[in-house]
Design a protein around this motif. Structure first.
Motif, PDB file in Angstrom:
ATOM      1  N   LEU A  49       0.845  -1.191   0.000  1.00 29.03           N
ATOM      2  CA  LEU A  49       0.000   0.000   0.000  1.00 29.03           C
ATOM      3  C   LEU A  49       0.881   1.242   0.000  1.00 29.03           C
ATOM      4  N   THR A  50       0.647   2.128  -0.941  1.00 31.88           N
ATOM      5  CA  THR A  50       1.323   3.431  -0.949  1.00 31.88           C
ATOM      6  C   THR A  50       0.290   4.512  -1.218  1.00 31.88           C
ATOM      7  N   VAL A  51       0.529   5.682  -0.644  1.00 34.43           N
ATOM      8  CA  VAL A  51      -0.374   6.814  -0.820  1.00 34.43           C
ATOM      9  C   VAL A  51       0.470   8.064  -1.003  1.00 34.43           C
ATOM     10  N   SER A  52       0.096   8.885  -1.975  1.00 38.54           N
ATOM     11  CA  SER A  52       0.798  10.142  -2.183  1.00 38.54           C
ATOM     12  C   SER A  52      -0.097  11.111  -2.934  1.00 38.54           C
ATOM     13  N   GLU A  53       0.044  12.386  -2.591  1.00 36.75           N
ATOM     14  CA  GLU A  53      -0.694  13.413  -3.320  1.00 36.75           C
ATOM     15  C   GLU A  53      -0.109  13.509  -4.728  1.00 36.75           C
ATOM     16  N   THR A  54      -0.979  13.526  -5.729  1.00 34.56           N
ATOM     17  CA  THR A  54      -0.510  13.605  -7.113  1.00 34.56           C
ATOM     18  C   THR A  54      -0.833  14.940  -7.758  1.00 34.56           C
ATOM     19  N   ARG A 103       7.520   0.030  -9.447  1.00 37.99           N
ATOM     20  CA  ARG A 103       8.786   0.170  -8.735  1.00 37.99           C
ATOM     21  C   ARG A 103       8.519   0.198  -7.242  1.00 37.99           C
ATOM     22  N   GLU A 104       9.559  -0.191  -6.501  1.00 33.99           N
ATOM     23  CA  GLU A 104       9.530  -0.140  -5.053  1.00 33.99           C
ATOM     24  C   GLU A 104      10.914   0.269  -4.591  1.00 33.99           C
ATOM     25  N   LEU A 105      10.969   0.958  -3.480  1.00 33.38           N
ATOM     26  CA  LEU A 105      12.243   1.360  -2.876  1.00 33.38           C
ATOM     27  C   LEU A 105      12.441   0.538  -1.619  1.00 33.38           C
ATOM     28  N   ALA A 106      13.665   0.071  -1.405  1.00 37.47           N
ATOM     29  CA  ALA A 106      13.975  -0.692  -0.194  1.00 37.47           C
ATOM     30  C   ALA A 106      15.327  -0.271   0.348  1.00 37.47           C
ATOM     31  N   MET A 107      15.428  -0.315   1.679  1.00 35.01           N
ATOM     32  CA  MET A 107      16.720  -0.182   2.350  1.00 35.01           C
ATOM     33  C   MET A 107      16.977  -1.516   3.033  1.00 35.01           C
ATOM     34  N   ILE A 108      18.176  -2.062   2.801  1.00 33.44           N
ATOM     35  CA  ILE A 108      18.518  -3.390   3.295  1.00 33.44           C
ATOM     36  C   ILE A 108      19.799  -3.271   4.117  1.00 33.44           C
ATOM     37  N   LYS A 109      19.716  -3.640   5.405  1.00 29.64           N
ATOM     38  CA  LYS A 109      20.881  -3.581   6.282  1.00 29.64           C
ATOM     39  C   LYS A 109      21.504  -4.963   6.372  1.00 29.64           C
ATOM     40  N   THR A 144      16.073   0.189  -5.821  1.00 31.45           N
ATOM     41  CA  THR A 144      14.758   0.360  -6.428  1.00 31.45           C
ATOM     42  C   THR A 144      14.588  -0.689  -7.510  1.00 31.45           C
ATOM     43  N   GLY A 145      13.348  -1.105  -7.715  1.00 33.70           N
ATOM     44  CA  GLY A 145      13.080  -2.088  -8.756  1.00 33.70           C
ATOM     45  C   GLY A 145      11.739  -2.746  -8.530  1.00 33.70           C
ATOM     46  N   ARG A 146      11.484  -3.761  -9.312  1.00 31.14           N
ATOM     47  CA  ARG A 146      10.255  -4.539  -9.156  1.00 31.14           C
ATOM     48  C   ARG A 146      10.326  -5.349  -7.871  1.00 31.14           C
ATOM     49  N   GLN A 147       9.171  -5.690  -7.336  1.00 32.99           N
ATOM     50  CA  GLN A 147       9.100  -6.448  -6.081  1.00 32.99           C
ATOM     51  C   GLN A 147       9.944  -7.716  -6.130  1.00 32.99           C
ATOM     52  N   GLN A 148       9.870  -8.433  -7.227  1.00 30.50           N
ATOM     53  CA  GLN A 148      10.584  -9.694  -7.343  1.00 30.50           C
ATOM     54  C   GLN A 148      12.098  -9.493  -7.246  1.00 30.50           C
ATOM     55  N   LYS A 149      12.601  -8.425  -7.837  1.00 31.34           N
ATOM     56  CA  LYS A 149      14.038  -8.132  -7.785  1.00 31.34           C
ATOM     57  C   LYS A 149      14.469  -7.867  -6.347  1.00 31.34           C
ATOM     58  N   ILE A 150      13.690  -7.080  -5.630  1.00 29.48           N
ATOM     59  CA  ILE A 150      14.024  -6.763  -4.237  1.00 29.48           C
ATOM     60  C   ILE A 150      13.943  -8.022  -3.378  1.00 29.48           C
ATOM     61  N   GLU A 151      12.914  -8.825  -3.574  1.00 29.35           N
ATOM     62  CA  GLU A 151      12.780 -10.063  -2.809  1.00 29.35           C
ATOM     63  C   GLU A 151      13.946 -11.008  -3.073  1.00 29.35           C
ATOM     64  N   GLN A 152      14.390 -11.077  -4.320  1.00 29.04           N
ATOM     65  CA  GLN A 152      15.524 -11.928  -4.662  1.00 29.04           C
ATOM     66  C   GLN A 152      16.801 -11.428  -3.970  1.00 29.04           C
ATOM     67  N   VAL A 165      15.103  -5.091   6.873  1.00 27.87           N
ATOM     68  CA  VAL A 165      14.679  -4.557   5.580  1.00 27.87           C
ATOM     69  C   VAL A 165      13.543  -3.580   5.816  1.00 27.87           C
ATOM     70  N   CYS A 166      13.557  -2.473   5.090  1.00 26.75           N
ATOM     71  CA  CYS A 166      12.467  -1.497   5.117  1.00 26.75           C
ATOM     72  C   CYS A 166      12.075  -1.223   3.671  1.00 26.75           C
ATOM     73  N   ARG A 167      10.777  -1.389   3.359  1.00 29.61           N
ATOM     74  CA  ARG A 167      10.305  -1.225   1.979  1.00 29.61           C
ATOM     75  C   ARG A 167       9.178  -0.206   1.930  1.00 29.61           C
ATOM     76  N   THR A 168       9.108   0.513   0.805  1.00 32.47           N
ATOM     77  CA  THR A 168       8.101   1.557   0.659  1.00 32.47           C
ATOM     78  C   THR A 168       6.747   1.041   0.211  1.00 32.47           C
ATOM     79  N   GLY A 169       6.715  -0.050  -0.493  1.00 29.68           N
ATOM     80  CA  GLY A 169       5.498  -0.503  -1.153  1.00 29.68           C
ATOM     81  C   GLY A 169       5.569  -0.125  -2.623  1.00 29.68           C
ATOM     82  N   VAL A 170       4.738  -0.762  -3.413  1.00 24.76           N
ATOM     83  CA  VAL A 170       4.762  -0.592  -4.866  1.00 24.76           C
ATOM     84  C   VAL A 170       4.110   0.719  -5.281  1.00 24.76           C
ATOM     85  N   ILE A 171       4.742   1.388  -6.245  1.00 25.32           N
ATOM     86  CA  ILE A 171       4.099   2.483  -6.972  1.00 25.32           C
ATOM     87  C   ILE A 171       3.997   2.021  -8.422  1.00 25.32           C
ATOM     88  N   ALA A 172       2.970   2.454  -9.126  1.00 25.80           N
ATOM     89  CA  ALA A 172       2.759   1.951 -10.477  1.00 25.80           C
ATOM     90  C   ALA A 172       2.032   2.968 -11.336  1.00 25.80           C
TER      91      ALA A 172
END
Length: 180
Positions: A49-54, A103-109, A144-152, A165-172
């Protein structure tokens, strides 16, 4: 002579599919709660789930929801979302013939030293992850990338010392000139 019902009986699929829904709503208090209430009240799951003013001038926000369900439940979700008052448009980006841009953004420690540290850096480079914080004991990668790339990438980092791991959620968005 065949005997049977004169009514058309639709075949019901039990196979779950993942769909990305783009929902344009008025940017006002309580709208997100109403959308989430629709999902929770009926037992539907939200994968992302992502929410942003457009559009600040028009006070419009985009809610991007990734959910997994049977085709019949997806259709119910779309119909029920479309009936909520502050919603302008519900688009199922997954039914387009051309896959949407997602796309999704993730930070991975990742924590580690020696060979594991070197391997983590090598793999991060292969996945185009960027080091945004580092000490002698850990790295934080941004990706950043598709969900599958980040999961891999996350699964590959697991044996190398994945901490969190901290992820933003998908934007599309739809491809092409049309507005979503």
């Amino acid at each position: 002579m065949q005997h049977g019902s004169a009514y058309f009986i639709e075949e019901v699929s039990t196979v779950e599919e993942t769909h990305t829904l783009s929902v344009l709503v008025d940017n006002e208090p309580g709208v997100l709660a109403r959308v989430i209430g629709l999902f929770s009240g009926r037992g539907y799951n939200i994968d992302s789930l992502t929410v942003s003013e457009t559009s600040h001038e028009e006070h419009i926000s985009r809610i991007t929801i990734v959910t997994t369900a049977t085709p019949q439940v997806i259709q119910q979700i779309r119909s029920q979302l479309g009936r909520l008052v502050p919603i302008h448009e519900v688009a199922d980006l997954s039914i387009d013939q051309i896959a949407p841009l997602e796309r999704e953004l993730a930070m991975i420690k990742v924590s580690g030293t020696g060979e594991k540290r070197v391997e983590a850096l090598r793999l991060a480079d292969a996945f185009r992850a960027t080091v945004i914080d580092a000490t002698a004991e850990h790295f934080v990668f941004e990706m950043t990338g598709r969900q599958q790339k980040i999961e891999q990438f996350v699964s590959i980092m697991q044996p190398l010392g994945l901490v969190e791991v901290c992820r933003t959620g998908v934007i599309a968005l739809r491809r092409g000139p049309e507005k979503t």
